[in-house]
Design a protein around this motif. Sequence first.
Motif, PDB file in Angstrom:
ATOM      1  N   ILE A 175       0.863  -1.183   0.000  1.00  8.87           N
ATOM      2  CA  ILE A 175       0.000   0.000   0.000  1.00  8.87           C
ATOM      3  C   ILE A 175       0.897   1.229   0.000  1.00  8.87           C
ATOM      4  O   ILE A 175       1.839   1.328   0.797  1.00  8.87           O
ATOM      5  CB  ILE A 175      -0.981   0.017   1.199  1.00  8.87           C
ATOM      6  N   SER A 176       0.617   2.128  -0.913  1.00  7.64           N
ATOM      7  CA  SER A 176       1.418   3.353  -1.008  1.00  7.64           C
ATOM      8  C   SER A 176       0.527   4.512  -1.428  1.00  7.64           C
ATOM      9  O   SER A 176      -0.532   4.311  -2.034  1.00  7.64           O
ATOM     10  CB  SER A 176       2.555   3.190  -2.025  1.00  7.64           C
ATOM     11  N   ALA A 177       0.985   5.711  -1.102  1.00  9.64           N
ATOM     12  CA  ALA A 177       0.230   6.903  -1.469  1.00  9.64           C
ATOM     13  C   ALA A 177       0.152   7.059  -2.983  1.00  9.64           C
ATOM     14  O   ALA A 177      -0.862   7.508  -3.527  1.00  9.64           O
ATOM     15  CB  ALA A 177       0.873   8.134  -0.844  1.00  9.64           C
ATOM     16  N   HIS A 201     -17.426   0.240   4.520  1.00  9.42           N
ATOM     17  CA  HIS A 201     -16.175   0.809   5.028  1.00  9.42           C
ATOM     18  C   HIS A 201     -15.071  -0.226   4.850  1.00  9.42           C
ATOM     19  O   HIS A 201     -15.209  -1.374   5.291  1.00  9.42           O
ATOM     20  CB  HIS A 201     -16.330   1.158   6.514  1.00  9.42           C
ATOM     21  N   THR A 202     -13.994   0.141   4.183  1.00  5.15           N
ATOM     22  CA  THR A 202     -12.885  -0.781   3.950  1.00  5.15           C
ATOM     23  C   THR A 202     -11.677  -0.379   4.780  1.00  5.15           C
ATOM     24  O   THR A 202     -11.244   0.776   4.740  1.00  5.15           O
ATOM     25  CB  THR A 202     -12.496  -0.824   2.460  1.00  5.15           C
ATOM     26  N   SER A 223      -8.567   6.171  -2.607  1.00  6.35           N
ATOM     27  CA  SER A 223      -9.889   6.785  -2.452  1.00  6.35           C
ATOM     28  C   SER A 223     -10.958   5.769  -2.077  1.00  6.35           C
ATOM     29  O   SER A 223     -12.029   6.142  -1.584  1.00  6.35           O
ATOM     30  CB  SER A 223     -10.286   7.501  -3.746  1.00  6.35           C
ATOM     31  N   ARG A 224     -10.683   4.474  -2.294  1.00  3.66           N
ATOM     32  CA  ARG A 224     -11.644   3.432  -1.949  1.00  3.66           C
ATOM     33  C   ARG A 224     -11.430   2.888  -0.533  1.00  3.66           C
ATOM     34  O   ARG A 224     -12.181   2.016  -0.082  1.00  3.66           O
ATOM     35  CB  ARG A 224     -11.552   2.266  -2.944  1.00  3.66           C
ATOM     36  N   ALA A 245      -3.809  11.739   1.822  1.00  3.48           N
ATOM     37  CA  ALA A 245      -4.704  11.335   0.723  1.00  3.48           C
ATOM     38  C   ALA A 245      -6.126  11.072   1.215  1.00  3.48           C
ATOM     39  O   ALA A 245      -7.008  10.759   0.415  1.00  3.48           O
ATOM     40  CB  ALA A 245      -4.148  10.096   0.038  1.00  3.48           C
ATOM     41  N   GLY A 246      -6.360  11.194   2.528  1.00  8.38           N
ATOM     42  CA  GLY A 246      -7.705  11.068   3.055  1.00  8.38           C
ATOM     43  C   GLY A 246      -8.004   9.771   3.775  1.00  8.38           C
ATOM     44  O   GLY A 246      -9.165   9.502   4.129  1.00  8.38           O
ATOM     45  N   VAL A 247      -6.981   8.967   4.028  1.00 10.11           N
ATOM     46  CA  VAL A 247      -7.165   7.688   4.721  1.00 10.11           C
ATOM     47  C   VAL A 247      -6.834   7.872   6.192  1.00 10.11           C
ATOM     48  O   VAL A 247      -5.754   8.374   6.538  1.00 10.11           O
ATOM     49  CB  VAL A 247      -6.249   6.595   4.115  1.00 10.11           C
ATOM     50  N   ALA A 248      -7.740   7.481   7.087  1.00 11.11           N
ATOM     51  CA  ALA A 248      -7.438   7.506   8.511  1.00 11.11           C
ATOM     52  C   ALA A 248      -6.389   6.448   8.808  1.00 11.11           C
ATOM     53  O   ALA A 248      -6.457   5.334   8.278  1.00 11.11           O
ATOM     54  CB  ALA A 248      -8.706   7.234   9.326  1.00 11.11           C
TER      55      ALA A 248
END
Length: 252
Positions: A175-177, A201-202, A223-224, A245-248
Motif C-alpha cells: 500500500i502506497s500513497a 467501510h474498507t 480513495s476506496r 490522501a484522506g485515509v485515517a
Amino acid sequence: MLRTERHARILEHVSAKGSVSVEELSEVLAVSGATVRRDLQHLDAMNLLRRTHGGASVGNIGLETPMQYRSERRRPEKLAIARAAAALVPAKAVVGLTGGSTATEIARILADRGPVTIVTNAVNIAAEMVLHKDVTLVVIGGTARNESYELVGPIAEKTLADYFTDVTFLGVDGISAAHGCTTHDQLEAATDRAFTDRSGHTVVVADNSKIGKVTLARICPLSRIGHLVTDRDAPPEELAAIEEAGVAVTVV
C-alpha cells in the motif's frame, strides 16, 4: 525459533536480496550452518527457492511467500494490528475478510467477542469460524490459491455482488500513497476489489513491510479505502502521505 518461523525468515531474506549465502543466513538466524543447509534443502524440495553452491537464490519463489510460512512472521505486530482493527467493528456487524494471517487473527477475536456475520473467501478462516456458534459464516466460492488459501476469480466476484458488508478488512501485499493497494496475483486483486465495492467501510490491515511497497496487480486506489491499521515501525513519511490522501491511519 520455530522451524516454520525460520523458514519464513529465510524466504523473506532471499526474496529481498535475490541470493544469500549459508554464512549470512546462519548469522541472521543465529543457528548453525548445518541447520541452514537442511532448511535450504527442504525449501528447495518444496520449490520455494533454488539451492545454490554455498547458499540459495530466488528461483521459483517469485515475490510471494506461501501462507503457511507467512503466519509466523511479525506475529506480535500482526496481533496488535488485529486487536486494533477488531475494535473498529460494531456489535452484530457483517464483516468481510479477505485472506492473510492478520485477517485470520481478526476473525478469531471477533468470534470470541460475540455474534457476528463473517463473509470470507479464505478457506482457512472458514474452517475455523464454522466451529463457532456465535458466527454466521458466508463462504465465497471460487478457484483456490494455495499461496494464500483464498478462493478467487469470476465465481467469487459474482457471489460477492449479492452481498453487502458493514466493514471489510483487506489484506494487501503493498500500500502506497502513489499506487494505492496492490497484491501479487491478478485474480486475487479483482476479488479483493469486489469486496471493497460491496462494503460500507474498507480497512486495510498491513504490517510495516507492506507500507510504501508496490506489487504486480492493483486492487484499488486509496480513495476506496477508509482506514489503515499498521504498526509503529512503518515509515512515517509514507504514512503521512497516505493520511494526506484522506485515509485515517491507526498505528499500534
